[in-house]
Design an enzyme around this catalytic site. Structure first.
Site, PDB file in Angstrom:
ATOM      1  N   GLU A 133       0.803  -1.230   0.000  1.00 34.73           N
ATOM      2  CA  GLU A 133       0.000   0.000   0.000  1.00 34.73           C
ATOM      3  C   GLU A 133       0.840   1.288   0.000  1.00 34.73           C
ATOM      4  O   GLU A 133       0.752   2.098   0.927  1.00 34.73           O
ATOM      5  CB  GLU A 133      -0.933   0.014   1.215  1.00 34.73           C
ATOM      6  CG  GLU A 133      -1.910  -1.130   1.245  1.00 34.73           C
ATOM      7  CD  GLU A 133      -2.867  -1.095   2.437  1.00 34.73           C
ATOM      8  OE1 GLU A 133      -2.649  -0.289   3.361  1.00 34.73           O
ATOM      9  OE2 GLU A 133      -3.828  -1.876   2.444  1.00 34.73           O
TER      10      GLU A 133
ATOM     11  N   GLU B 108      -5.323  -8.558   0.436  1.00 38.10           N
ATOM     12  CA  GLU B 108      -5.990  -8.234   1.698  1.00 38.10           C
ATOM     13  C   GLU B 108      -7.435  -7.907   1.384  1.00 38.10           C
ATOM     14  O   GLU B 108      -7.738  -7.232   0.396  1.00 38.10           O
ATOM     15  CB  GLU B 108      -5.405  -6.980   2.383  1.00 38.10           C
ATOM     16  CG  GLU B 108      -4.103  -7.174   3.081  1.00 38.10           C
ATOM     17  CD  GLU B 108      -3.606  -5.890   3.758  1.00 38.10           C
ATOM     18  OE1 GLU B 108      -4.426  -5.061   4.212  1.00 38.10           O
ATOM     19  OE2 GLU B 108      -2.381  -5.736   3.830  1.00 38.10           O
TER      20      GLU B 108
HETATM   21  O1  IFM Z   1      -3.751  -3.115   9.329  1.00 42.09           O
HETATM   22  C1  IFM Z   1      -3.842  -2.668   8.012  1.00 42.09           C
HETATM   23  C2  IFM Z   1      -2.669  -3.166   7.179  1.00 42.09           C
HETATM   24  O2  IFM Z   1      -1.457  -2.839   7.749  1.00 42.09           O
HETATM   25  C3  IFM Z   1      -2.738  -2.560   5.796  1.00 42.09           C
HETATM   26  N1  IFM Z   1      -4.034  -2.727   5.189  1.00 42.09           N
HETATM   27  C4  IFM Z   1      -5.206  -2.423   5.988  1.00 42.09           C
HETATM   28  C5  IFM Z   1      -5.114  -3.138   7.327  1.00 42.09           C
HETATM   29  C6  IFM Z   1      -6.388  -2.890   8.159  1.00 42.09           C
HETATM   30  O3  IFM Z   1      -6.605  -1.552   8.427  1.00 42.09           O
END
Ligand code: IFM
Length: 471
Positions: free
Chosen positions: A166, A367
């Site tokens: 990200e 994710e």
């Molecule tokens: O915890 C975070 C992660 O580090 C990056 N993506 C979103 C998750 C949830 O907020």
């Protein structure tokens, strides 16, 4: 109805070093360690990263639990601040090399594919204080040194690598919206940071091509894609959504997969006199070192509308939001704990966008997940959290993913955030996402209902969804 997924599909979950391991035996502090040390009250209930979910000490037991919930692949990250001894010289800390070797071996011995990411928001804070962090090209080169050590040490066993998680969150959190240390608001720096991170990713990929030890080894980047839907079909709203998409999604997506930044975005940044400083040689490195595959983190879409005031009448410093406003769409479905819209169909839109505009590159959901607070509300008499809402959330997203795959999108896996409830940046342990719960006072870990459910899904490569599923 039953949705069948291909054999070999990755059924897994993702975490990161700084959010799971704890600070044990770490020589260096990252930006979050430092921020917690100087301002603990900035974190929910003043819970910091010092212990996190204790993975550093309990990785063997944790990996057994991950196996029990059917994960065939797990992503975590190697911490720059843990692996390295001297950041400038590029020497390593032998105790922690041993730790990462043991973790990798333990995953493999348990039939779990280790997927390794190299940067998950965890810049060594001394590189911020000394050089200005990601605004500095020297820091880019230090990151590449760290990446090279990782490839040298672990690519004999690890075949799945990602450079950054990200990157847009680093740009926004540190330089635009003040949710990551150093909490600045500086659009010009934000633009340079975006460029420098893309350069760091491409340079690390160049090193990977030389140092990787396994023929089947691949490297990619993990992007949080947030489709930008316009509030209406009016010219102004369409223009706003177009810019939001260029900035939020296409910037890293185009550079990482096609080797070039979007021309239209470069034109706007040039006109606004905030374009990054870049050399021809650097742009050639970016052009030549694109990714093998892509990880997509998807949580929520963006809804955008034309800004209320004309962008050019704003006498403030440059910010990308001068070109779009957030639109609070009436009736949208919300996860109220996290404040994010739930819109599973976006996964299908992403799948077709990758198919049609990015050479149908191989990708996976790296994710996806549902953060819920006070999950002890859902404890049953046996002490298990009955998280039916999470099962439904996953089913809905898999429904749309499956549809995208049926229509030809080249997706090879689905990872939930996260295997075991872990520490999160400012929210600490407020919202829980895992298949497995953590009691942060005792570190007792217990499988939730969704964990048992996921094991079935993974064993059968199939998901049962009811016809009444919300679409
Ligand atoms: O915890 C975070 C992660 O580090 C990056 N993506 C979103 C998750 C949830 O907020």
């Amino acid at each position: 109805m039953e949705l069948k997924f291909p054999e070999g599909f990755w059924w897994g979950a993702a975490t990161s070093g700084p959010q799971s391991e704890g600070r044990f035996e770490k020589e260096h502090a990252n930006v979050f360690d430092y921020w917690y040390d100087i301002e603990p009250e900035a974190f929910h209930n003043q819970v910091g990263p010092n212990v996190a979910s204790n993975f550093y000490n309990s990785y063997k037991e944790d990996i057994q639990l991950m196996k029990k919930v059917g994960l065939n692949s797990v992503r975590t990250s190697i911490q720059w601040t843990r692996l390295m001894d001297d950041l400038e010289e590029g020497t390593v800390n032998e105790t922690n090399v041993r730790f990462y070797n043991q973790v990798i071996d333990e995953f493999i011995a348990n039939g779990i594919r280790p997927v390794i990411n190299l940067h998950h928001f965890d810049l060594p804070v001394e590189l911020y204080h000394k050089y200005g962090g990601w605004t500095s090209k020297h820091v880019v080169d230090l990151f590449v040194k760290f990446a090279e050590k990782c490839f040298e040490l672990f690519s004999d066993r690890v075949t799945d690598w990602f450079t950054f998680n990200e990157p847009m969150v680093i740009v926004e959190g540190e330089y635009l919206h003040q949710f990551h240390y150093p909490n600045l608001v500086d659009g010009k720096k934000a633009v340079q940071v975006a460029y420098n991170i893309q350069l760091a990713s491409a340079k690390a990929i160049a090193s990977f091509r030389k140092l990787n030890k396994r023929a089947e080894g691949k490297i990619g980047i993990i992007l949080n894609l947030t489709p930008a839907y316009p509030a209406s079909q009016s010219e102004g709203d369409l223009k706003a959504s177009r810019f939001a998409d260029l900035w939020l999604n296409q910037l890293f997506m185009n550079a990482s997969t096609l080797g070039e930044f979007p021309k239209e975005l470069v034109e706007v940044l040039t006109k606004d006199k905030v374009l990054w400083s870049a050399t021809k040689e650097e742009l050639a490195i970016i052009k030549e070192h694109t990714i093998d595959y892509l990880g997509v983190n998807f949580y929520h879409p963006h809804r955008v509308k034309a800004p209320d005031v004309s962008p050019d009448s704003l006498a403030v410093d440059w910010l990308p939001e001068k070109y779009f406003d957030e639109y609070q769409m009436p009736g949208r479905r919300m996860n109220v704990d996290k404040g994010w819209e739930i819109y599973p169909k976006a996964v299908y839109d992403i799948a077709l966008n990758i198919r049609d505009n990015y050479h149908n590159i191989e990708w996976f959901i790296s994710e996806n997940g549902m953060g819920v607070s006070r999950e002890e509300r859902y404890l049953n008499e046996q002490g298990m959290i009955e998280d039916d809402y999470r099962i439904q959330f996953i089913q809905e997203h898999l429904y749309w993913l499956h549809k995208g795959m049926e229509e030809g999108s080249n997706c090879f896996g689905y990872h939930l955030w996260t295997p075991i409830d872990c520490w999160s940046w400012k929210n600490a342990y407020r919202n829980r996402y895992g298949f497995i719960s953590t009691d942060i006072r005792t570190q007792k870990k217990t499988i939730k209902k969704s964990g048992y459910w996921f094991k079935e899904v993974s064993d059968n490569h199939a998901v049962q969804v009811s016809d009444t599923l919300k679409r």
